[in-house]
Scaffold this motif. Structure first.
Motif, short mmCIF file in Angstrom:
data_model
loop_
_atom_site.label_atom_id
_atom_site.label_comp_id
_atom_site.label_asym_id
_atom_site.label_seq_id
_atom_site.Cartn_x
_atom_site.Cartn_y
_atom_site.Cartn_z
N GLN A 50 2.55 -20.63 -38.83
CA GLN A 50 3.73 -20.57 -37.87
C GLN A 50 3.49 -19.53 -36.83
O GLN A 50 3.47 -19.60 -35.86
N ASN A 51 2.83 -18.24 -37.45
CA ASN A 51 2.60 -17.36 -36.42
C ASN A 51 1.58 -17.53 -35.58
O ASN A 51 1.37 -17.21 -34.23
N LEU A 52 0.36 -18.11 -36.04
CA LEU A 52 -0.73 -18.79 -35.28
C LEU A 52 -0.18 -19.65 -34.10
O LEU A 52 -0.69 -19.70 -32.85
N LYS A 53 0.57 -20.45 -34.71
CA LYS A 53 1.34 -21.35 -33.59
C LYS A 53 2.19 -20.75 -32.43
O LYS A 53 1.79 -21.00 -31.22
N ALA A 54 2.67 -19.93 -33.10
CA ALA A 54 3.51 -19.28 -31.78
C ALA A 54 2.83 -18.33 -30.88
O ALA A 54 2.90 -18.03 -29.78
N SER A 55 1.66 -17.76 -31.41
CA SER A 55 0.41 -17.10 -30.58
C SER A 55 -0.48 -17.97 -29.88
O SER A 55 -1.43 -17.60 -29.19
N GLN A 56 -0.46 -19.41 -30.05
CA GLN A 56 -1.03 -20.15 -29.49
C GLN A 56 -2.84 -19.94 -29.88
O GLN A 56 -3.59 -20.02 -29.27
N LEU A 57 -2.73 -19.84 -31.00
CA LEU A 57 -4.15 -19.48 -31.82
C LEU A 57 -4.29 -20.62 -32.91
O LEU A 57 -3.48 -21.36 -33.55
N GLN A 58 -5.75 -20.76 -32.95
CA GLN A 58 -6.14 -21.86 -34.05
C GLN A 58 -7.24 -21.28 -34.93
O GLN A 58 -7.95 -20.48 -34.40
N THR A 59 -7.29 -21.49 -36.31
CA THR A 59 -8.25 -21.00 -37.11
C THR A 59 -8.75 -22.15 -37.81
O THR A 59 -8.11 -22.94 -38.61
N PRO A 60 -10.04 -22.38 -37.90
CA PRO A 60 -10.63 -23.54 -38.56
C PRO A 60 -10.62 -23.24 -40.02
O PRO A 60 -10.63 -22.21 -40.43
N ARG A 103 -10.97 -23.02 -47.03
CA ARG A 103 -10.48 -21.72 -46.89
C ARG A 103 -10.64 -21.40 -45.32
O ARG A 103 -11.34 -21.93 -44.53
N ARG A 104 -9.35 -20.76 -45.11
CA ARG A 104 -9.34 -20.45 -43.68
C ARG A 104 -10.55 -19.46 -43.02
O ARG A 104 -10.90 -18.55 -43.82
N ILE A 105 -10.99 -19.48 -42.01
CA ILE A 105 -12.09 -18.80 -41.26
C ILE A 105 -11.09 -17.76 -40.37
O ILE A 105 -10.51 -18.14 -39.51
N THR A 106 -10.93 -16.54 -40.93
CA THR A 106 -10.05 -15.52 -40.18
C THR A 106 -10.71 -14.89 -39.12
O THR A 106 -11.62 -14.02 -39.34
N THR A 107 -10.32 -15.27 -37.71
CA THR A 107 -11.05 -14.49 -36.76
C THR A 107 -10.29 -12.99 -36.62
O THR A 107 -9.12 -13.00 -36.95
N ARG A 108 -10.88 -12.40 -35.74
CA ARG A 108 -10.17 -10.99 -35.50
C ARG A 108 -9.02 -11.10 -34.72
O ARG A 108 -7.92 -10.38 -34.75
N GLU A 109 -9.09 -12.10 -33.91
CA GLU A 109 -7.76 -12.37 -33.34
C GLU A 109 -6.80 -12.81 -33.79
O GLU A 109 -5.40 -12.82 -33.54
N SER A 110 -6.84 -13.52 -34.90
CA SER A 110 -5.74 -14.27 -36.02
C SER A 110 -5.46 -13.29 -36.94
O SER A 110 -4.37 -13.46 -37.63
N ASP A 134 -22.87 -21.89 -46.03
CA ASP A 134 -23.08 -23.14 -45.60
C ASP A 134 -23.45 -22.90 -44.09
O ASP A 134 -23.10 -23.90 -43.13
N GLY A 135 -23.89 -21.43 -43.69
CA GLY A 135 -24.30 -21.25 -42.40
C GLY A 135 -22.75 -21.04 -41.38
O GLY A 135 -23.12 -20.77 -40.24
N ILE A 136 -21.88 -20.82 -42.16
CA ILE A 136 -20.64 -20.62 -41.38
C ILE A 136 -20.00 -19.18 -41.60
O ILE A 136 -20.08 -18.86 -42.96
N ASP A 137 -19.92 -18.24 -40.69
CA ASP A 137 -19.33 -16.96 -40.75
C ASP A 137 -17.92 -16.85 -41.04
O ASP A 137 -17.16 -17.39 -40.10
N PHE A 138 -17.15 -16.71 -42.07
CA PHE A 138 -15.88 -16.79 -42.57
C PHE A 138 -15.34 -15.29 -41.92
O PHE A 138 -14.02 -15.25 -41.94
N GLN A 139 -16.07 -14.39 -41.31
CA GLN A 139 -15.30 -13.28 -40.60
C GLN A 139 -14.47 -12.38 -41.24
O GLN A 139 -15.01 -11.89 -42.35
#
Length: 450
Positions: free
Chosen positions: A78-88, A93-100, A150-155
């Motif tokens: 809900q918070n991400l949607k309100a901030s118009q952010l997306q996390t893959p 498992r969520r990839i948590t970006t610094r923005e999120s 798997d080559g993906i940085d989970f940050q």
């Protein structure tokens, strides 16, 4: 002087008194024990959550040491949607970006404040009246980066590195409830987004908790017939984990946590529903509970008997038959009825047995069965093997759609009463079984509804 007769107690009150009396052994057993309770963000949003808080306060008042672990996935979304952010996501498992990260911290902090507020209620005429509960949280979980998989940085997604068990024990010793969320802190001062299920599991293992309890969407694990499984061994969880891996990853995470905890020293893990009012109390203070318990406590497994067990059954049963405790069964009869028997076997010796006989019922009668031939090897009668094999047959009866069980005994009625049976009359037996009742033995009849 004429005494006024005592007013009869209504059935609801009698049921409550009966339940309260029978909960005393569980109250005594749980006092001073450490329980870890994990519930996700959906549970916090559910209308039943306030009742869960009341039950948590009740457990605390009974002297149970509690660590609560909450999730926050829908709140983070809900918070991400309100901030118009997306996390893959990758592998659920969520990839948590610094923005999120701000959305993660805001959701976790908001839930913590909500739980603290609910546990601070003290309104008159409410279950929380008179409760004084101190809730503590803090930097009790040290985290590390989940890294590159798997080559993906989970940050800024992380995993639990360590649990500050000394600090948690001090808080518990001071009669505080400890509250943990899905975040952890690194030694460099960074905040990481964690799986709440992992926080609960690692905390229970580190504290050597007596119980780990997951409050999820469903009552527990169901078998292939859609019936609740009351008890499951850790090694039986793999197929359920695979079943839910894609269709319901939250349940799969609970099951993986349950398996890990069970194999690393947490002897009782419970799966119950957050949507069912009273599930927590029913699971902890009644014999059958409300959900599924995962335990590795049983050294030997109960299984259905086979024809190779007949010799062992005869060795176990003959002494009891000669004493008149059990009715004589010939080898031929045992061979013909072998599928009705369950046994506990160890190193080629039958340690315990019992049989389940469905009773033919007429129209209007409840579907019934009789448990008979319950026997435990003399060297093992102080163990729980009798209860274990009885529980196995009760689950088998439920799977067959049996609605009530009967036993007929001449010497061990008290033991069956301890197992949840109640004394009954011969007239309460189904007609087909009444016709076979042996009045010379004058067996005591006990029954148990399923």
């Amino acid at each position: 002087m004429q005494m006024n007769p005592i007013e009869p107690t209504d059935s609801t009150t009698l049921q409550y008194v009966h339940w309260f009396r029978h909960s005393a052994p569980y109250i005594n057993a749980h006092r001073g024990k450490t329980f870890v309770l994990m519930f996700d963000g959906e549970a916090v949003q559910h209308e039943n959550f306030q009742h869960i808080i009341h039950d948590i306060a009740l457990l605390h008042s009974l002297g149970i040491r509690l660590i609560l672990v909450h999730g926050a996935r829908p709140q983070i979304n809900q918070n991400l949607k309100a901030s118009q952010l997306q996390t893959p996501f990758h592998n659920h498992r969520r990839i948590t970006t610094r923005e999120s990260l701000g959305a993660v911290m805001s959701a976790s902090g908001s839930i913590r404040l909500q739980i603290e507020a609910l546990l601070s209620m003290g309104l008159a005429n409410s279950p929380m009246y008179g409760a004084r509960i101190d809730v503590v949280s803090g930097n009790l979980i040290t985290a590390k980066p989940y890294g590159i998989r798997d080559g993906i940085d989970f940050q800024l997604s992380g995993e639990v590195r360590s649990v500050d068990t000394d600090a948690i024990q001090r808080h518990l010793n001071s009669q505080n409830i400890v509250l943990l969320g899905p975040t952890g802190y690194s030694t460099t001062g960074e905040v990481f987004n964690l799986l709440a299920e992992e926080v609960a599991t690692k905390t229970a293992i580190s504290l050597k908790a007596d119980k780990l309890i997951f409050l999820g969407k469903q009552h527990g694990l169901l078998n292939e017939h859609g019936q609740l499984q009351r008890e499951v061994a850790p090694h039986q969880l793999d197929r359920h984990i695979l079943q839910y891996q894609d269709s319901n990853p939250d349940i799969a995470l609970h099951l993986q946590g349950a398996k890990t905890a069970s194999l690393q020293g947490v002897h009782r893990v419970h799966l119950i529903s957050y949507a069912y009012d009273g599930a927590l109390v029913e699971e902890l203070f009644t014999r059958d509970g409300s959900g599924t318990m995962i335990t590795d406590a049983h050294y030997e497994e109960v299984r259905t008997a086979n024809i190779q067990d007949v010799g062992g059954l005869i060795s176990l049963l003959r002494p009891l038959e000669e004493e008149g405790i059990l009715v004589y069964r010939s080898r031929e009869r045992l061979e013909n009825e072998i599928d009705q028997f369950a046994v506990i076997e160890r190193d080629g010796t039958i340690l315990a047995c019992a049989a389940l006989y469905p009773i033919p019922t007429a129209e209007g009668e409840l579907r019934s069965a009789e448990i008979a031939c319950v026997a435990v090897h003399p060297s093992y009668r102080k163990s729980n093997r009798g209860s274990q094999i009885l529980h196995y047959l009760e689950e088998k009866a439920r799977a067959l759609g049996i609605q009530q069980l009967f036993i007929l005994t001449t010497r061990t009625a008290h033991w069956f009463l301890e197992q949840g049976f109640e004394q009954a009359s011969v007239d309460e037996l189904p007609n087909a079984r009444q016709a076979l009742y042996n009045y010379q033995r004058s067996s005591i009849v006990c029954k148990k509804p399923l």
